[in-house]
Design a protein around this motif. Sequence first.
Motif, PDB file in Angstrom:
ATOM      1  N   ASP A   1      64.904  86.583 -26.908  1.00 31.15           N
ATOM      2  CA  ASP A   1      65.098  85.879 -25.652  1.00 31.15           C
ATOM      3  C   ASP A   1      64.384  84.542 -25.760  1.00 31.15           C
TER       4      ASP A   1
ATOM      5  N   GLU B   1      60.523  85.188 -26.517  1.00 30.02           N
ATOM      6  CA  GLU B   1      60.080  86.580 -26.460  1.00 30.02           C
ATOM      7  C   GLU B   1      60.864  87.405 -27.467  1.00 30.02           C
TER       8      GLU B   1
ATOM      9  N   ASN C   1      61.453  91.229 -28.579  1.00 26.28           N
ATOM     10  CA  ASN C   1      61.248  92.595 -28.082  1.00 26.28           C
ATOM     11  C   ASN C   1      60.274  92.621 -26.910  1.00 26.28           C
ATOM     12  N   GLY C   2      60.365  91.613 -26.052  1.00 26.81           N
ATOM     13  CA  GLY C   2      59.520  91.575 -24.862  1.00 26.81           C
ATOM     14  C   GLY C   2      58.136  91.009 -25.093  1.00 26.81           C
ATOM     15  N   LYS C   3      57.792  90.684 -26.355  1.00 30.68           N
ATOM     16  CA  LYS C   3      56.461  90.132 -26.631  1.00 30.68           C
ATOM     17  C   LYS C   3      56.545  88.618 -26.790  1.00 30.68           C
ATOM     18  N   ASP C   4      55.604  87.924 -26.182  1.00 31.76           N
ATOM     19  CA  ASP C   4      55.593  86.465 -26.271  1.00 31.76           C
ATOM     20  C   ASP C   4      55.125  86.043 -27.661  1.00 31.76           C
TER      21      ASP C   4
END
Lengths: 416, 248
Positions: free
Chosen positions: B16, B76, B78-81
């Motif tokens: 993302d 991001e 897998n949802g990690k910044d």
Amino acid sequence: MKRFIYELTESWKIAAAQMRANKTRSMLTALGVIIGIVAVTLMGTAITGIQIGFDQSMAVLGDDVLYVDQQPWIRRDDWWNFRSRKKIQTEYAETLNRMIGANEKSNLLLAVPAASWFRTVKNGENVVNNVYILGTTSDFTAISTVDCAKGRFFNELESRGGTDVVVIGYDIADALFPSDDPINKSVLINGHPFKVIGVNTRQGTFLGLFSWDSMVAIPLTSFKRYFTAKSESEIRVKVKDKTKLAEAKDELIGYMRRVRALPPEKANDFAINEQQAFKSTLDPVKNSIAVAGLFITGLSLFVGAIGIMNITFVSVKERTKEIGTRKALGARRRTILLQFLIESTALCLVGGLIGLLIAYVVCMGTRAAFPSFPIQFSVGLVVTSMIVSVMTGLVSGFAPAWSASRLDPVTALRYE
Amino acid sequence: MLNTDTMRPRGPIVIDIENITKHYVMGEETVHALRGVTLQIHRNEYLAIMGPSGSGKSTLMNMLGCLDTPSSGRYEFNGKDVSSMDDDELAAIRNREIGFVFQTFNLLPRSTSLRNVELPLIYAGVDPETREERAAQTLRDVGLGERLHHKPNELSGGQRQRVAIARALVNNPSIILADEPTGNLDSKTGEEIMALLENLYQAGHTIILVTHEADIARHARRTVHLRDGLIESDATSAATELQTLAFT
Ligand SMILES: Nc1ncnc2c1ncn2[C@@H]1O[C@H](COP(=O)(O)OP(=O)(O)OP(=O)(O)O)[C@@H](O)[C@H]1O
Ligand SMILES: [Mg+2]
């Protein structure tokens, strides 16, 4: 932790493969380290050799024996002042022993007379000139370690009776009796026949001075009978406890002033010598030789280290793309750092091992060619030079390895 | 008309990025390689990035692969910044989540296929036995079971790229990034590699491909066109729609 071990083994494998792939280059670079390690190791053996020879010579003097002499061993002022002093008489020993016996709390143990002169010793055609002839009593064995390779030291009976027997040093035995057993043979000391009853074990003749190897010992009574004229005498006094050497020395000075009947206002007209005096004079000389020697040979190792640093930089440059790839696959900075550090260390270690081997061969050769040269190749030396090699590798590899670990992965991957 | 966005069954979002820029300062001049790219990629997508030379394809790819950090924007994974991570954290993400396939293969020249494929597992701290087993299995999966102990110079170009693909796959990553994977291969071998990637996609892998050849891009289900550091178009092919429809 486990990952670290895997990365470590991996790094060693890469280092080995790298060396195999660039044999000539690796050998040439390692050569610098080889030369450095050979130089440093040989210097190390020489220094330990000197140290051991020095200690051996000092051990002959004994660290628990005080020497009453006419002059101090290390003279600081006018030699003539000492020259005009009264000689030390061998008879003082008995007087001193009586004084020691009378004092229950004495720090001294035993006084032994020792007279000396340089004379010629002969056995038929074989002659040794200027041999140190020591005249002493059987008590000598109590103050000095006497170690006979063959036969024995003279006993009290021979000592008192003045039997013409002699204990000879190893080198003297070698020179006078090249092929046969000297025990019970007769030698001529300044023309007088003496029966050989003992041969001392070999000591090594580094610094020559105090070695037993080129000395002979005869009973003092016999000595006086033949060679009193110009002989030098001293009294050797063993102390009870070598940690109380200073007190023992003061006590001995007191006794000697009584022996010499010196009034309080007069200065001592004798000298009390000890091993320590020599040590403290010679130690700085010995140490500066060691420092200078290690520094100069260390320079050659330094040059070798620069070679390693250079080749590691080249290796990093050549493999920039590989570093990029490894980083893309998940190698962290530490992994890359480790890899190049191990490469430089492996080179140094190989150089160090070869250097050590060469140094060992040279040492053995020297020992075979000059048996009297004190050369020492010890386990400690091997361990030390391995540590030095590893340190050299780590230090010289650090800058290139660090720069490799800091490479930006994208830049590294784009590198052509 | 079918509304593709609502009808496609989508996996969770893997990548993302929002308004990503990247510029390089070269002395006086500043090169804007990316000028604000926004993109979402879901699990089990097959995406091709196309565009003329210098449009920023590789730059975007490096960004997606966590090899590079953006000058500005949000990323991001897998949802990690990711944009706030340090070098070693990024290395860990690359190791576990991303498989790279390069145009020039980038194999270690003196290591066998097996050792090349083991490399990501070493960095992941996998023990030697499991490592060898998994590397060998992955090589068999890409059809190189007979070439485990060959070195790169004993392999053909297509085989080398297969080794590289096996290396990208071995750690079971979330996405596979391939920058011009067929660029150094003849068209026949290129097709074989594309067939392999197709198999991986069918097996559930997420694949992002950079290419400037339309023939190659056709294999992907979604194509993003870049021009001058901006997304020009983002299209999902009709074939995909039909296929996904058939599944639902
Ligand atoms: N490290 C860098 N330093 C300076 N400029 C760079 C750097 N990397 C890329 N660029 C510039 O950024 C722009 C985009 O480059 P990029 O490599 O992403 O293009 P590309 O689309 O992959 O092209 P190609 O199809 O030729 O591979 C180019 O103008 C390039 O010159
Ligand atoms: Mg490119």
